[in-house]
Design an enzyme around this catalytic site. Structure first.
Site, PDB file in Angstrom:
ATOM      1  N   HIS A   1      14.745 -74.194 134.199  1.00 50.41           N
ATOM      2  CA  HIS A   1      14.818 -73.141 133.169  1.00 50.41           C
ATOM      3  C   HIS A   1      16.269 -72.722 132.979  1.00 50.41           C
ATOM      4  CE1 HIS A   1      10.485 -71.861 134.434  1.00 50.41           C
ATOM      5  NE2 HIS A   1      10.499 -72.993 133.761  1.00 50.41           N
TER       6      HIS A   1
ATOM      7  N   MET B   1      11.354 -67.630 139.546  1.00 53.16           N
ATOM      8  CA  MET B   1      10.471 -66.518 139.211  1.00 53.16           C
ATOM      9  C   MET B   1       9.338 -67.033 138.336  1.00 53.16           C
ATOM     10  SD  MET B   1      12.544 -63.145 138.146  1.00 53.16           S
ATOM     11  CE  MET B   1      14.161 -63.641 137.659  1.00 53.16           C
TER      12      MET B   1
ATOM     13  N   SER C   1      13.510 -72.850 138.678  1.00 53.23           N
ATOM     14  CA  SER C   1      14.074 -71.810 137.816  1.00 53.23           C
ATOM     15  C   SER C   1      15.174 -71.075 138.571  1.00 53.23           C
ATOM     16  CB  SER C   1      12.953 -70.872 137.354  1.00 53.23           C
ATOM     17  OG  SER C   1      13.446 -69.916 136.471  1.00 53.23           O
TER      18      SER C   1
END
Lengths: 360, 87, 635
Positions: free
Chosen positions: A206, A300, A179
């Protein structure tokens, strides 16, 4: 107190963003209207976090970012539009050491900001807590620039169409989930894999939908492996990298000819998309877990940790990026905490670990 | 689990969501001749309806949901070659 | 440039307001003229500066509006596009204010909007033409002979990714009488079948009115075609086709929601009685307590719901106020007067109905102030006043009300003149007129047929009197009063509810009737022994804490009945002590029944003129509770 420098040429954006952080509390906010002003404030104000608009007069965001990383590295959050141009610029920014990006509101600022506000606050908070990029970013940048030179032109894609695999024929597959901080990390791992790498590599990064095509194109030009964005049902072939489309999920399934990947509408059961957990779970349903290698890198949150821990228990191999190289040690950290990481490796060692697992 | 295979029958149970279209298509493609039972089905997402139209399996069972039973089922069952029957 | 920014904002506000009206009612000629003028003026000012992209975009907007004024049918979509341009101007004004220049992408952004405005016209003409008698697609053979509206819905290929379920959307269409689902393209090789790429064409026939069908497809309107089907058999019902162009949320629906929320409040209040009744039952204490705690919970939720519904309707006064500067300039210009207009409190938000309903009465009052209030320059000079008159329009929140004042520093109103006028116009006899005190005399101005203008002119002599202003304020649930001093100026004060918000009421009985009092003014309730009452300046009063509080016998005030006597000696009075107009007043009542949350409704019908009444509300038992305005009762 977090010292935040907001760099944006729009007075309105400066005002609403400034207001947002002032209301949130815990921030000292200063503003700059363009890159030149930003660099001037860099040394006097010594910000912890900079939000940087990509399109600005005088000195644009990318040039400004480049200078920040040389003069006084700090966490930089890019604010970029969700266009194809914006995607390219943003990926370059991440390459240059930007911490992460947020999409810029393109219509009514006040309305869009309601949606953007929590994301912006989250990311600035995470950026403030992240490790400050070190001077070796300079070396990385130089390497990145060299990588774009013709001397590093990718090897021709392996000829695979003539050797169709039969069902279950795949000897193995790699699944990479990442991510925040992911694009440069992916580049580091994928450029280090040789064109002869024998397994397909499935990537869930992501990202918004507008960005993944750019990411795949960019990786394709600098990697020896062929990199494609998955836009429809696609058979899995060795030596290919399959990047999941943004804002949707990617799952592994099967047709008569063998395993495929295909994009699927984002599942409300998962918080981040493309979902690493959903990709890993679908792969485990179609392929023997022992032939799967899960890699969880910087990001995250905790997407991918649960499914990769399950993969580990089912006999698969798992690698978590080490804390010292991860921009945010959220996802890999969670995998380690769950006891699901078979190996923990710094970013520059991950490709070597993959080659050790795969009979190159 | 809303798509389950039971011998030569695929049961669609409860509300079938968009994500159910892929396992259904995968099963129908892998094993031609399977029957689909809608008896316990409470709703079909368009993607699932589309998969049933595309693979054209034999459809059995009568769902209790009136929309399904009166509007959708006639398009899937019996003489469905054109999928156009007045209700 | 500063001037341009100020004026630009006004014009943007004006154009936006008119465009919003046009989007709702595309045939509103006044609004069309208004926004055409605003955009024309904006374009003109733009020419003074180097703002080419803005000028070009506004020119295109002006042309589109001009074509509509010239007779081309105007549609909500046209005005939505013009509004887009106006919004863009607003953003550019931000940029100009902040950076002194248009943003770098202004040219491209302006061109994009221009293109959309150009494209809007012809395409829409076609789409909005009368429904084709025959669908322009090949209708399913199975549909022949059916009557109603034929629907052809071709979902976008990636619609599943957007979260759409086309089958669910169609299934939700009211009065479906036929349905067919077919592949849009051939299925092809099933080995490559993509389960998440939508490949469907859905056709259906519905007997529902067109508006309902459009509502069902509002989120995918770009993917749907509709056509009329006429039955093969003559005389078959063709279905009630009402054409409605906009699919925005109807204000009436929000109103309906508001009414439902109001009624929910009333229904909820009924639980209190139930709880009391339950507690009174033998062994019912626990049940009563439980009911009370549930009631408290419900109370909070209903309050939240009510507030949320109220907020949907809140709108700032700014766009309304923004229209006044130009109108004031024009009016003053026509009258040859020099007037400065000051606006204040435009950030205050009030119910949208009130914002919309205020324009006419406020404009009328403003024109009066300019025409009759502010004196001609010579007279001002003679009176030692500055030559330029000052008119201030101010809004301020006062509790759950908003007070809007239009104040001028002009000649003021002479009560004697009003008395004479009332006599001359036959409104009152001379004796009755002379018996009025000055305040009541000035209030005569609101009586129909009375206007102080001795000459009728183009500005305010349009046959609209202050009676219309009062009626308009009353319709909005508010009041309007006039005050001032001869020679010093006039203040017209509107007091209006800010929202249809809940008012906390105390319910009391007086002379056998129940009345509501606003709870927020109530300080305390007390029993005052009759022997504690004293007489001060011919009024009853009592000692409360460390001050003397006048006592008002409420039943005398409201009932005017003969039961106005005080409690017998030795007895005690039930007294509600409340703040009224800045002082404490005790109100003697027969009993205090309880408290409730209620949505006040303005009075109508017979009671509408009754003084001292703030409004009414429905009791849980269905009876009407009159709510007293204590301040007015005492005045």
């Amino acid at each position: 107190m977090i010292k935040l420098l907001i760099v944006d040429d729009s007075a309105l954006m400066r005002r609403v963003m400034g207001q947002l952080f002032q209301e949130a509390g815990g921030y000292v906010v200063e503003f700059a209207r363009d890159g030149v002003e930003a660099l001037a404030k860099l040394h006097a104000f010594r910000p912890d976090v900079v939000t940087l608009d990509v399109q600005m007069p005088r000195m644009d965001g990318l040039r400004c970012l480049d200078r920040i990383m040389v003069e006084r590295p700090c966490a930089v959050l890019m604010v970029s539009s969700l266009t194809a141009d914006g995607a390219d610029a943003t990926l370059e920014a991440l390459q240059l050491g930007a911490f992460d990006f947020v999409p810029k509101p393109d219509r009514t600022v006040s309305l869009a900001l309601d949606e953007l506000a929590p994301v912006l606050l989250d990311k600035v908070r995470a950026a403030a807590a992240s490790r400050v990029p070190r001077s070796h970013r300079l070396a990385e940048r130089l390497r990145a620039r060299r990588a774009a030179l013709p001397a590093f032109a990718p090897a021709p894609p392996p000829v695979i169409a003539d050797h169709p695999t039969r069902p279950g024929d795949l000897a193995g597959a790699v699944i990479i989930g990442t991510s925040t901080g992911g694009p440069p990390a992916l580049e580091a791992v994928l450029t280090a894999l040789p064109g002869s790498f024998p397994w397909p590599v499935l990537v869930a990064q992501h990202m918004p939908a507008a960005f993944t095509a750019s990411l795949a194109r960019r990786l394709d030009t600098i990697c020896a492996l062929r990199v494609v964005e998955v836009a429809g049902p696609t058979p899995l072939h060795p030596g290919n990298v399959y990047v999941a489309r943004g804002d949707a999920d990617m799952t592994v399934s099967r047709r008569a000819a063998g395993p495929i990947v295909l994009p699927a509408p984002a599942s409300p059961a998962h918080r981040w998309h493309p979902s690493v957990d959903r990709l890993v779970a679908s792969a485990m349903a179609q392929l023997p877990p022992a032939r799967l290698v899960g890699v969880l890198m910087t990001g995250m949150g905790n997407d991918g940790a649960a499914s990769m821990a399950a993969l580990r228990i089912a006999g698969g191999r798992t690698i978590a990026e080490a804390e010292e190289t991860a921009v945010v040690w959220g996802m890999p950290g969670e995998l380690v905490r769950m006891g699901g990481a078979e190996q923990v490796a710094p970013l520059d060692a991950i490709a070597a670990r993959l080659m050790a697992l795969a009979p190159v | 689990m809303t798509v389950t295979r039971d011998g030569a029958t695929i049961r669609l149970q409860g509300r079938c969501r968009v994500e159910d279209a892929e396992p259904l298509a995968s099963l129908l493609h892998a094993t031609p001749g399977l029957t689909v039972d809608l008896g316990d089905c409470e709703g079909l997402h368009a993607a699932v309806v589309q998969a049933l139209l595309a693979f054209a399996p034999k459809v059995v069972g009568t769902p209790s949901d009136p929309v399904l039973r009166d509007l959708i089922l006639p398009l899937l069952a019996g003489e469905r070659q054109r999928g156009q029957r007045p209700i | 440039m500063v001037q341009f920014l100020v004026e630009g904002r006004e014009l943007v506000a004006e154009a936006s307001r008119d465009l919003a009206m046009l989007i709702a009612r595309p045939d509103d000629v006044a609004a069309l003229d208004g926004c055409f003028r605003a955009i024309h003026t904006l374009k003109g000012s733009t020419g003074l500066f180097d703002l080419q992209p803005m000028g070009a975009m506004l020119h295109a907007a002006e042309e589109l509006l001009a074509a509509i004024r010239a007779g081309r049918p105007g549609h909500a979509e046209d005005f939505a596009r013009v509004l887009e341009a106006v919004d863009q101007v607003d953003r550019w004004l931000d940029a100009l204010e902040g950076d002194g220049a248009l943003p770098a992408d202004a040219d491209a952004a302006g061109r994009a909007i221009q293109a959309r405005m150009r494209d809007a016209a012809p395409a829409l003409d076609q789409a909005e033409a009368q429904l084709p008698a025959v669908p322009d697609w090949q209708l399913s053979a199975a549909f022949t002979g059916l009557s109603g509206t034929a629907i052809r819905y071709t979902p976008r290929v990636d619609c599943y990714f957007a979260g759409d379920d086309p089958v669910a959307i169609v299934a939700a269409t009211p009065q479906l009488i036929a349905l067919s689902i077919a592949p849009r393209d051939a299925w092809g090789e099933l080995e490559h079948y993509d389960p998440f790429a939508c490949n469907l064409v859905i056709e259906a026939v519905s007997a529902a009115p067109r508006g309902e069908i459009e509502a069902a497809f509002r989120l995918v309107a770009d993917q749907v075609e509709l056509a009329e089907l006429t039955a093969a058999e003559p005389g078959a019902p063709a279905g009630g086709m009402t054409t409605r162009r906009t699919l925005r949320v109807d204000a009436a629906r929000i109103d309906h929601l508001g009414i439902l929320a109001d009624e929910l409040v009333t229904a909820k209040n009924g639980l209190v009685d139930l709880a009391i009744a339950a507690e009174a039952l033998p062994g019912g204490h626990t049940l009563g307590q439980a009911l009370r705690s549930r009631q408290a919970q419900l109370d909070r939720l209903v309050g939240d719901l009510h507030a949320a519904v109220g907020k949907v309707r809140l709108a700032p006064l700014a766009p309304l106020f923004a229209r006044f500067p130009r109108l004031a300039r024009e009016t003053a210009g026509a009258l040859g007067k020099s007037v400065r207009l000051e606006l204040e409190g435009q950030e205050i938000e009030v119910d949208k109905t009130i914002v919309d309903g205020l324009f006419d009465p406020l404009l009328h009052v403003l024109r009066n102030a300019l025409d009759h209030g502010v004196e001609p320059v010579e007279r001002r000079r003679a009176a030692g006043k500055p030559e330029a008159g000052l008119v201030r329009v101010t809004a301020r929140a006062a509790g759950d009300q908003v007070v809007i004042e239009v104040a001028d520093d002009g000649a003021g109103i002479d009560p004697a003149r009003i008395r004479n006028l009332a006599v001359a116009r036959g409104v009152l006899g001379r004796d009755a007129a002379d018996a009025l005190d000055d305040r009541d005399a000035v209030d005569l101005i609101f009586v129909p047929g009375l206007s102080t203008a001795t000459t009728v002119n183009a500005v305010s002599g349009r046959g609209v009197g202050m009676d219309v202003v009062r009626a308009a304020a009353a319709r909005l649930g508010g009041k309007v009063t006039l005050s001032g001093e001869p020679g010093r100026g006039t203040i017209v004060r509107f007091v209006l509810p800010m929202t249809m918000i809940l008012t906390k009421l105390m319910v009391v009985t007086c002379g056998g009737e129940r009345y509501g009092l606003a709870l927020d003014s109530v300080v305390e309730t007390a029993r005052i022994a009759a022997d504690r009452l004293v007489v001060m300046r011919s009024r009853q009063a009592f000692q409360f804490r460390d001050q003397v509080v006048p006592l008002v016998i409420l039943r005398e005030l409201v009932g005017g009945s003969s039961q106005g006597a005080l409690a017998p000696r030795g007895g005690a009075e039930r007294v509600v002590i409340a703040w009224v107009g800045g002082e404490l007043v005790g109100f003697a009542v027969d009993a205090i029944v309880g408290r409730m949350d209620a949505a006040l409704r303005p009075l109508d019908g017979l009671l509408s003129g009754a003084p001292g009444l703030a409004g009414s509300t429905l009791m849980p038992d269905g009876s009407v509770l009159l709510v007293l305005d204590l301040a007015e009762l005492l005045s």
